[in-house]
Every structure is written in C-alpha cells, then in structure tokens.
Design a protein around this motif. Structure first.
Motif, PDB file in Angstrom:
ATOM      1  N   PHE A 194     -16.630   0.099  24.681  1.00 31.83           N
ATOM      2  CA  PHE A 194     -15.463   0.641  23.986  1.00 31.83           C
ATOM      3  C   PHE A 194     -15.343   2.163  24.065  1.00 31.83           C
ATOM      4  O   PHE A 194     -14.367   2.717  23.577  1.00 31.83           O
ATOM      5  N   PHE A 195     -16.332   2.840  24.674  1.00 28.18           N
ATOM      6  CA  PHE A 195     -16.258   4.289  24.822  1.00 28.18           C
ATOM      7  C   PHE A 195     -16.537   4.670  26.269  1.00 28.18           C
ATOM      8  O   PHE A 195     -17.380   4.053  26.925  1.00 28.18           O
ATOM      9  N   ASN A 196     -15.832   5.700  26.740  1.00 32.13           N
ATOM     10  CA  ASN A 196     -16.114   6.170  28.087  1.00 32.13           C
ATOM     11  C   ASN A 196     -17.365   7.048  28.099  1.00 32.13           C
ATOM     12  O   ASN A 196     -17.997   7.266  27.056  1.00 32.13           O
ATOM     13  N   LEU A 232     -20.969  11.547  22.117  1.00 28.96           N
ATOM     14  CA  LEU A 232     -20.566  11.959  20.786  1.00 28.96           C
ATOM     15  C   LEU A 232     -20.851  10.860  19.763  1.00 28.96           C
ATOM     16  O   LEU A 232     -21.283  11.140  18.636  1.00 28.96           O
ATOM     17  N   GLU A 233     -20.622   9.618  20.165  1.00 33.92           N
ATOM     18  CA  GLU A 233     -20.861   8.509  19.245  1.00 33.92           C
ATOM     19  C   GLU A 233     -22.341   8.409  18.865  1.00 33.92           C
ATOM     20  O   GLU A 233     -22.674   8.103  17.713  1.00 33.92           O
ATOM     21  N   MET A 240     -12.541   3.872  25.523  1.00 34.78           N
ATOM     22  CA  MET A 240     -11.666   4.872  24.914  1.00 34.78           C
ATOM     23  C   MET A 240     -12.276   6.259  25.014  1.00 34.78           C
ATOM     24  O   MET A 240     -13.494   6.423  25.023  1.00 34.78           O
ATOM     25  N   ASP A 241     -11.389   7.247  25.053  1.00 33.25           N
ATOM     26  CA  ASP A 241     -11.814   8.644  25.076  1.00 33.25           C
ATOM     27  C   ASP A 241     -11.742   9.205  23.656  1.00 33.25           C
ATOM     28  O   ASP A 241     -11.030   8.666  22.791  1.00 33.25           O
ATOM     29  N   ILE A 242     -12.467  10.283  23.425  1.00 34.27           N
ATOM     30  CA  ILE A 242     -12.497  10.896  22.106  1.00 34.27           C
ATOM     31  C   ILE A 242     -11.115  11.358  21.658  1.00 34.27           C
ATOM     32  O   ILE A 242     -10.834  11.455  20.464  1.00 34.27           O
ATOM     33  N   THR A 243     -10.230  11.645  22.616  1.00 33.48           N
ATOM     34  CA  THR A 243      -8.885  12.099  22.273  1.00 33.48           C
ATOM     35  C   THR A 243      -7.972  10.968  21.828  1.00 33.48           C
ATOM     36  O   THR A 243      -6.881  11.227  21.316  1.00 33.48           O
ATOM     37  N   ASP A 244      -8.394   9.750  22.039  1.00 36.20           N
ATOM     38  CA  ASP A 244      -7.588   8.590  21.646  1.00 36.20           C
ATOM     39  C   ASP A 244      -7.742   8.354  20.146  1.00 36.20           C
ATOM     40  O   ASP A 244      -8.860   8.133  19.657  1.00 36.20           O
ATOM     41  N   PRO A 245      -6.657   8.379  19.368  1.00 34.33           N
ATOM     42  CA  PRO A 245      -6.765   8.157  17.921  1.00 34.33           C
ATOM     43  C   PRO A 245      -7.379   6.806  17.565  1.00 34.33           C
ATOM     44  O   PRO A 245      -8.003   6.662  16.508  1.00 34.33           O
TER      45      PRO A 245
END
Length: 268
Positions: A37-39, A45-46, A164-169
C-alpha cells in the motif's frame, strides 16, 4: 533442561499465544501490508511513524505499570522510608518507634505485620488494575489498526492494491494503522517483560522465563515471514490469522493476570 520446563508450565503456556503474536504480527504489518500500500519512498516514512509510536507506547505502558495505578508506588516509598528510619545510623528514630510500640501495649509487632500485609495487598490490587488497564488499551489500539487494515484489504480485493505516495491524502488511513500498530506493539512487549518480572522473583527463573518468551516470539517472526508471500497465503488470510492469534492471546493474558498476578512467584 530447566528452560525446557517452561514449555510444560501452565502459566507460560497460557501466555505463549501472546508471546507468539508479538513476533507474528510485524511480518504482515510491515512486509505484506506496508509494501503493497506504500511506494518505495513512503514506506520509509511509515517505518519512522511505526517506531516513533513504539517509543511513545513503551513510555506510556512503562510509566503506567511502574506507578501501579498510583497506589503501589506510595506503599513502596513508605516501606523504604520505614527501613531507612530503622537503620543503625538512625537509632533515635528506631528507639522512638520502639517506644511507640511499647506504649501501644506490646502489640506493635502484630500491628506492623498487619499494616505490611495491607500495604502489600493494596500494591497487588493496584498493579492488577494497572495491568488490566494496559491490556484494555492494547486491545483497543491494536484492534483499531487491524480494522483499518481490513478495510484496505477488502477494497483491494476488487480494485487491487495500488502503492500510495506520501502526497496522496488517502495514505493517511494506512498511516494511522501503522501508528496504532507501533504503539500497540511496544506496549504489549513492555507488558510481557513486566509480567514475567511479577511472576518470577529470582534472577535465575526470570532470565529463563525471558528466554522462553524470546524463543516463542522468534518462532512467531519466522512463521510470519514464511507466510508473507501472498502466493502462500492471501493478504486477507494473513490479517485474519494474525487477528485471531491477537484476540486469543489477549484473552488468555487477561485470564492469566487475573488469576496469578500479585501472588507468590511460581517456578515452572
């Protein structure tokens, strides 16, 4: 040989499910869930969020258990002060205490024993309440993370998991799951170490109990990573299995601490 006895100890077998979960949970959380779920740049960051919340969870649980709900610490401080007053270099205080006991009609020793037993009972009850409170918080926080994960997993069955990218709400919700998991993970590990210290007084038994804990925990990690490829077990099935072990382990921990915590230490 002595360590092997813990594998037949009823208290440790009851706790072994929770011990296993403390190792089994992270392979799904960080590998299966996080990598899907994260790129690449966001998963870093996660992990920062996860481990930062681990620090906060450890501090919270450690302080809650050390304080003993507010009562145990006061009793221990009073006991320490009493010992200090009765040291040879505090002979004046000691004689005053003895005089007070004599004035009470010779019943000072009996009264001191009763007071000590009452203080010990208050401390045990206070520790039991604190441990229950920590388990309840762990249950709620970890459940919140699992519920968020279930929502994403079920949605990905039809829409497929898109990193998802960090910029994605929309990344906020799985980030919250990571935060909940980090807090809960450190909290329950602090609780396990504290509970082992409550069950076993001697250094030898306590070290062996910790060894048993790490053995079972490492087994959970190994099996968890073995199952992470979705070709072996689907992501939803991994989360379901992890949640089931979590619920059973927490329920057995509730049972264990309600029946034995605060009593005398028990060797396997």
């Amino acid at each position: 040989k002595t360590l092997a006895l813990f594998f037949t100890s009823v208290p440790m077998l009851l706790l072994s499910v929770l011990f296993f979960y403390t190792g089994f949970n992270q392979p799904y959380q960080q590998a299966t869930f996080g990598n899907r779920f994260f790129n690449g740049r966001t998963i870093g960051l996660e992990l920062i969020v996860f481990h930062l919340m681990e620090v906060i969870g450890a501090i919270y649980c450690g302080r809650a258990l050390d304080n003993g709900g507010g009562g145990g610490g006061d009793d221990e401080r009073r006991a320490t002060e009493e010992k200090r007053r009765c040291r040879p270099d505090g002979i004046t205080d000691r004689r005053r205490i003895e005089d007070e006991q004599m004035d009470a009609g010779g019943g000072g020793a009996g009264h001191e024993k009763v007071s000590s037993e009452k203080a010990s009972l208050r401390t045990r009850n206070s520790h039991r309440q604190s441990s229950i409170r920590c388990l309840v918080v762990f249950l709620l926080v970890n459940t919140a993370g699992n519920v968020l994960a279930f929502v994403h997993e079920l949605n990905s069955v039809t829409d497929h998991a898109v990193p998802m990218d960090i910029t994605d709400p929309q990344s906020l919700w799985p980030t919250l799951a990571f935060a909940f998991w980090g807090f809960a993970d450190s909290q329950i590990q602090v609780y396990c170490y504290w509970l082992l210290g409550s069950l076993y007084d001697s250094a030898e038994e306590h070290s062996r109990a910790v060894g048993f804990f790490k053995c079972v925990q490492s087994l959970g990690v190994s099996i968890g990573y073995y199952l992470t490829p979705t070709s072996r077990l689907s992501a939803v099935a991994q989360l379901t299995l992890s949640s089931g072990i979590f619920v059973v382990g927490t329920a057995l921990a509730f049972w264990q601490q309600c029946t034995t915590l605060g009593g005398s230490s028990s060797a396997p």
